[in-house]
Design an enzyme around this catalytic site. Sequence first.
Site, PDB file in Angstrom:
ATOM      1  CG  ASP A  18      -2.255   3.010  -3.263  1.00  0.00           C
ATOM      2  OD1 ASP A  18      -1.756   2.992  -2.124  1.00  0.00           O
ATOM      3  OD2 ASP A  18      -3.393   3.458  -3.504  1.00  0.00           O
ATOM      4  CB  CYS A  56      -0.611   6.259  10.886  1.00  0.00           C
ATOM      5  SG  CYS A  56      -1.851   6.297   9.580  1.00  0.00           S
ATOM      6  CB  CYS A 108      -0.924  -0.013   1.207  1.00  0.00           C
ATOM      7  SG  CYS A 108      -1.846  -1.552   1.425  1.00  0.00           S
ATOM      8  CB  ALA A 109       3.470   2.036  -2.454  1.00  0.00           C
ATOM      9  CB  ALA A 110      -0.254   6.019  -2.794  1.00  0.00           C
ATOM     10  N   PRO A 111       1.440   7.706  -0.527  1.00  0.00           N
ATOM     11  CG  PRO A 111       1.878   9.792   0.423  1.00  0.00           C
ATOM     12  CD  PRO A 111       1.306   8.444   0.748  1.00  0.00           C
ATOM     13  N   GLY A 112       4.147   7.479  -1.325  1.00  0.00           N
ATOM     14  CA  GLY A 112       5.435   7.099  -1.867  1.00  0.00           C
ATOM     15  C   GLY A 112       6.666   7.445  -1.055  1.00  0.00           C
ATOM     16  CE  LYS A 120       5.298   4.283   6.221  1.00  0.00           C
ATOM     17  NZ  LYS A 120       4.279   5.276   5.797  1.00  0.00           N
TER      18      LYS A 120
END
Length: 852
Positions: free
Chosen positions: A233, A351, A201-205, A207
């Site tokens: 994503d 988070c 679940c990469a966005a917004p990028g 990490k």
Amino acid sequence: MGGRGRSRTQRKHFRQSRENIWKRSKSDDIQNPENSGNSTPDDTNDSRVNRGPGWQPFATQNTGFDEYYKEQEIVSQEEWDTFIKYLRTPLPAAFRINSSSQFYRDIRLQLENDFSISLQAEDVDGCEVVAIKPLPWYPNNLAWHSNFSRNQLRKNQTLERFHEFLKLENETGNITRQEAVSMVPPLFLDVQPHHFVLDMCAAPGSKTFQLLEMIHQLTEPGTLPRGMVIANDLDVQRCNLLIHQTKRMCTSNLIVTNHEAQHFPSCNLHRNHINNSEFGNSEEPGITQLQFDRVLCDVPCSGDGTLRKAPDIWRKWNAGNGNGLHGLQVQIGMRGISLLKVGGRMIYSTCSMNPTENEAVVAEILRRCEGSIELVDVSSELPQLIRRPGLKKWKVRDKGVWFTSYKDVPKYRRSIVTSGMFPSGKTYEETSELDHETVTTELVENGKESTGNELQMIDDPMFPAPSSDAEVSTLPLERCMRIVPHDQNTGAFFIAVFHKLSSLSVTQKKNLSLPKKMDSSNAQAEISKNEVKEDSDGVEIDSTKGTEGQRSEVTIDADILENGIDEDALDTDSNILSKETEKEEAQPSPDTKTGAELTRGKRKLQIQGKWRGVDPVLFYRDDTVIDRIMEFYGIKESFPFKGHLITRNIDNNHVKRIYYISKYVKDVLELNLLAGQHLKIASVGLKMFERQTSKEGTTAPCLFRISSEGLPLILPHITKQILYASAVDFKHLLQYKIIKFSDFVNPEFGEKASKLMLGCCVVVLRRDDKDLSEDQQVDASTVAIGCWRGRTNVAVMVTAIDCQELLERLSVLKATETAHNSSSQLKADEFGHKNDSEIKEDIKALTPETLG
């Protein structure tokens, strides 16, 4: 299935809002006109006061929030007031230096020796300014944080200069603005340059950018690491944001995909084999299934750990948010484990502070995997990072009622509150005493009319309270990490590190599906990511505003969840489509011209395998053009060039961009083709060449110029079309953009430029002690730009932002050299205080005998 009739990268998709989220929107004034006009005539001179209640801060309190987390005991009673105090204050800004940047050492020195000192000396409005400082737990002083307000940045000249510095370096990719706790998960992954990494679940990028830095660490100029990163994503718009963020990295080791994380395909070649001859390849691919050494699962969550930067969550918060996401989070975690290699490491992070989204998910994954994985104790890593152990006991709240065990949950609520949400994870065969029939009977006996809406009956005070003793998990959940705001002035975060000990059994693979009693409405709520996901990387994205294709995907998946998941489909790891969608793809459109594109109005709708509206990924095999490029630039035979070029257009005559991919990205693309193109690829490769479309460009021997992104990689491997410029001429090129041959300060440089072939060339900043005619070795310190050798001039082919950043770097380097020379002169003066004649006599006296 996404992107229909829309540009693949619309700027509006990744434009970040610059509004202050700690202020109410102007729409609140419109909705509450009675609150406007409260300012007095004396306030007219003060624009801030005259702006009305729309500029008042959000209410940073929620009684339900306080009650819930006090009951869960995430902090002690003595700490509660401090905990809440930090949650109600804005979050300090943080940023990270890109360790793979050419200038990262210079930027770090500038922060340490310039801004840290100058900002300490400043005093704004009579208040002491807290200096920027590095995060103590981040390696090599590469992450920093400050505590400046936007008002301070505007009013003070030194702070304004610092703010402009941050904006410029962020735009060029030298630094990344990122919340401090968001930087933590990749550090515990222990990524090495040879690893295959999946960011689910990469966005917004942000990490993903960190992971790419780790992949590229220790690589020399002109070389590529063996590893790669796949960033995924679900949302198309968020994928565009992800692409925009990661393109600053200039890497050929990245693939961006657009899938539901819980159904991410592994492209198993043995189950989906297609004859290699169909693709003109008689060799077996380098890999036969997508599996990863490292997996990052930063899953969708309720996001209450980001309250300090998103205070609007205070009024939206409720305990049901976490309950609705629990099932989806377990699915994504289990899919990550199934894609992980034996011996690999996976991070599960959120988070959120809610144990239902954190420890409950980790415990359920451990139970489903039945000993195939373990939680890793990382308490000795990053010792300066203050973290707390995971919870061993917690309760579940549903519709205002607390449950300490699954046996206390009413029968008709067990499709929502599942056994996996509780510490023990136990299911109970006996019927709950608090079932639907009992509730209805008790209401009638007490003179209350049954409405038939049992979901609202939970709030009735007559319900017997569950047992006060909460279950305690026997799993080692203390190995999880909780980061709380008041420990190091950050946001809140949860992290768990998994290590895979053995492959999942058939029984464990069956556990990848959702609980059988999950109803479609709850599944739909989970898939939609609870309306708004607040990213830990600092960007708020409304996931309900996706494209038309995305909404259809969500509906399809909800149907699957309602009817159950096909285990065979999970074993083959292929993406699941509804029967209606399959029929739609199987039947060609009446407007179809070729097998790879459809006509929609005046625009052609591209097709990538079975994915409609997505540009195809094709290997570029036009030998005539490739040979011309190699000859024009003198590309060395040792550089792996042929077979590593791809394009996103099926028409070779209209290819605008050519991308370069690494060997292992090439292996993945070949596997995807052979397995039936299950990967829906949004972006792949490093833009290496661009077609020059100007009138002068069409007459050049080579139509393709080297792009700024691809120049650092290919520069060590080209032998032609290279010029070496002095610092003065190099600076003039950046300033004036176009300079005639006769106008260069060094006439020899202009003469050499005039002798080059018409077309793209590379101008390298010459080291001071080198002659113009002497080639210099390309290393990490080499500064070069792409230019166009015209008929009478040299023109810079670099963006204005890049030119500005390079000028800033050159000025800093010059200032550093001047300071170094001054320091050397002072040392020489302290050594002797001799005049020139005395020094000359000393030099003459330095004979071989005197030197020993």
